[in-house]
Write a protein that holds these residues in place. Structure first.
Motif, PDB file in Angstrom:
ATOM      1  N   UNK A  98       0.834  -1.205   0.000  1.00 23.40           N
ATOM      2  CA  UNK A  98       0.000   0.000   0.000  1.00 23.40           C
ATOM      3  C   UNK A  98       0.870   1.257   0.000  1.00 23.40           C
ATOM      4  N   UNK A  99       1.928   1.226   0.805  1.00 25.73           N
ATOM      5  CA  UNK A  99       2.812   2.392   0.896  1.00 25.73           C
ATOM      6  C   UNK A  99       3.481   2.677  -0.441  1.00 25.73           C
ATOM      7  N   UNK A 100       3.897   1.621  -1.154  1.00 25.53           N
ATOM      8  CA  UNK A 100       4.526   1.803  -2.462  1.00 25.53           C
ATOM      9  C   UNK A 100       3.572   2.468  -3.448  1.00 25.53           C
ATOM     10  N   UNK A 101       2.279   2.205  -3.298  1.00 27.45           N
ATOM     11  CA  UNK A 101       1.278   2.788  -4.197  1.00 27.45           C
ATOM     12  C   UNK A 101       0.834   4.172  -3.741  1.00 27.45           C
ATOM     13  N   UNK A 102       1.395   4.661  -2.630  1.00 27.23           N
ATOM     14  CA  UNK A 102       1.027   5.981  -2.135  1.00 27.23           C
ATOM     15  C   UNK A 102      -0.300   6.014  -1.412  1.00 27.23           C
ATOM     16  N   UNK A 103      -0.768   4.863  -0.947  1.00 30.24           N
ATOM     17  CA  UNK A 103      -2.047   4.783  -0.235  1.00 30.24           C
ATOM     18  C   UNK A 103      -1.811   5.047   1.246  1.00 30.24           C
ATOM     19  N   UNK A 104      -2.557   5.988   1.801  1.00 30.86           N
ATOM     20  CA  UNK A 104      -2.408   6.388   3.202  1.00 30.86           C
ATOM     21  C   UNK A 104      -3.458   5.694   4.060  1.00 30.86           C
ATOM     22  N   UNK A 105      -3.021   5.082   5.160  1.00 33.39           N
ATOM     23  CA  UNK A 105      -3.938   4.397   6.070  1.00 33.39           C
ATOM     24  C   UNK A 105      -4.402   5.376   7.141  1.00 33.39           C
ATOM     25  N   UNK A 106      -5.726   5.534   7.272  1.00 31.98           N
ATOM     26  CA  UNK A 106      -6.311   6.451   8.247  1.00 31.98           C
ATOM     27  C   UNK A 106      -6.702   5.710   9.524  1.00 31.98           C
ATOM     28  N   UNK A 107      -7.343   4.558   9.363  1.00 34.08           N
ATOM     29  CA  UNK A 107      -7.747   3.733  10.503  1.00 34.08           C
ATOM     30  C   UNK A 107      -7.505   2.271  10.161  1.00 34.08           C
ATOM     31  N   UNK A 108      -7.285   1.446  11.197  1.00 36.68           N
ATOM     32  CA  UNK A 108      -7.115   0.017  10.952  1.00 36.68           C
ATOM     33  C   UNK A 108      -7.665  -0.790  12.116  1.00 36.68           C
ATOM     34  N   UNK A 109      -8.172  -1.961  11.781  1.00 30.98           N
ATOM     35  CA  UNK A 109      -8.696  -2.899  12.777  1.00 30.98           C
ATOM     36  C   UNK A 109      -8.243  -4.292  12.354  1.00 30.98           C
ATOM     37  N   UNK A 110      -7.229  -4.838  13.043  1.00 30.24           N
ATOM     38  CA  UNK A 110      -6.629  -6.122  12.667  1.00 30.24           C
ATOM     39  C   UNK A 110      -6.864  -7.129  13.785  1.00 30.24           C
ATOM     40  N   UNK A 111      -7.290  -8.330  13.403  1.00 29.22           N
ATOM     41  CA  UNK A 111      -7.559  -9.381  14.385  1.00 29.22           C
ATOM     42  C   UNK A 111      -6.975 -10.707  13.910  1.00 29.22           C
ATOM     43  N   UNK A 112      -6.569 -11.532  14.887  1.00 30.28           N
ATOM     44  CA  UNK A 112      -6.062 -12.874  14.608  1.00 30.28           C
ATOM     45  C   UNK A 112      -6.958 -13.883  15.307  1.00 30.28           C
ATOM     46  N   UNK A 113      -7.502 -14.817  14.523  1.00 27.57           N
ATOM     47  CA  UNK A 113      -8.377 -15.858  15.051  1.00 27.57           C
ATOM     48  C   UNK A 113      -7.957 -17.203  14.466  1.00 27.57           C
ATOM     49  N   UNK A 114      -8.762 -18.213  14.667  1.00 33.24           N
ATOM     50  CA  UNK A 114      -8.498 -19.535  14.100  1.00 33.24           C
ATOM     51  C   UNK A 114      -9.761 -20.077  13.455  1.00 33.24           C
ATOM     52  N   UNK A 115      -9.549 -20.969  12.465  1.00 29.33           N
ATOM     53  CA  UNK A 115     -10.660 -21.753  11.941  1.00 29.33           C
ATOM     54  C   UNK A 115     -10.347 -23.223  12.202  1.00 29.33           C
ATOM     55  N   UNK A 116     -10.936 -24.128  11.465  1.00 30.30           N
ATOM     56  CA  UNK A 116     -10.759 -25.552  11.753  1.00 30.30           C
ATOM     57  C   UNK A 116      -9.339 -26.045  11.516  1.00 30.30           C
ATOM     58  N   UNK A 117      -8.580 -25.372  10.636  1.00 24.26           N
ATOM     59  CA  UNK A 117      -7.266 -25.909  10.275  1.00 24.26           C
ATOM     60  C   UNK A 117      -6.138 -24.881  10.259  1.00 24.26           C
ATOM     61  N   UNK A 118      -6.440 -23.620  10.575  1.00 24.00           N
ATOM     62  CA  UNK A 118      -5.397 -22.614  10.415  1.00 24.00           C
ATOM     63  C   UNK A 118      -5.629 -21.408  11.310  1.00 24.00           C
TER      64      UNK A 118
END
Length: 205
Positions: free
Chosen positions: A156-176
């Protein structure tokens, strides 16, 4: 839309408007008015503008719970050879191990190097290993997924896209393990094109 600066053409939207992909943002059909404010004719130009759009982007990736790691047993075998130009002579040998990789070491006698004689001696070292299955710990999984996220953000940074807000989460499913994120971003959008009399302008792609 955050901002729009028009260099040529007629803006069809304003800052704060909501737009959709394919919408004409700047039209290349410019009206020329009479003194009584009626349209006398149209001047056709190539629509051109700087447009900054704010929108959401999503990112998701997975990391399987288990992975296979190469582990060496410590057993090694060597095989020697002599090479003259493109031709090579080596000692006959059966398959050294069931699973292995090899390291090649090659040298050239100094006297032959000075005489520019293309004769080399070397060896293949075969190293036995086993493919052992492991399971990522929670910390290992988080570190791997963060690396994937950093690659995405760097793009994103290489394309000049600016991040204003972010919401990142880590979870699991049946295999990963699963990392997912939603981002509010700002970027320059729009594509200039030669205006035709039937239609034309700068559209959102």
């Amino acid at each position: 839309m955050v901002s729009i600066i028009v260099r040529s053409g007629v803006p069809k939207v304003a800052a704060g408007d909501t737009v959709e992909a394919g919408s004409v943002l700047v039209e290349g059909k410019v009206p020329i008015y009479n003194e009584d404010a009626t349209v006398k004719e149209y001047l056709y130009v190539d629509a051109d503008a700087d447009i900054v759009l704010e929108h959401t982007m999503e990112f998701t990736d997975e990391l399987p719970f288990d992975y296979v790691r190469k582990e060496y047993t410590g057993r090694e075998k060597s095989r020697y050879y002599v090479r003259f130009g493109d031709r090579e002579w080596k000692m006959p040998q059966e398959r050294p191990f069931l699973v292995y990789d090899s390291v090649i070491r090659e040298s050239r006698p100094l006297i032959l190097e000075k005489l520019s004689v293309p004769v080399y001696t070397g060896s293949y070292t075969y190293r036995e290993y086993q493919n052992v299955e492991h399971t990522y710990t929670q910390e290992e999984a988080k570190e791997k997924l963060k690396e994937k996220l950093m690659v995405f953000l760097a793009g994103l940074e290489e394309k000049g896209i600016q991040i204003i807000e972010k919401d990142v989460r880590i979870n699991t499913n049946a295999s990963a393990w699963v990392i997912s994120g939603q981002f509010v971003v700002r970027e320059n959008v729009g594509e200039s094109a030669a205006t035709q009399k039937e239609s034309g302008g700068e559209t959102l792609k």
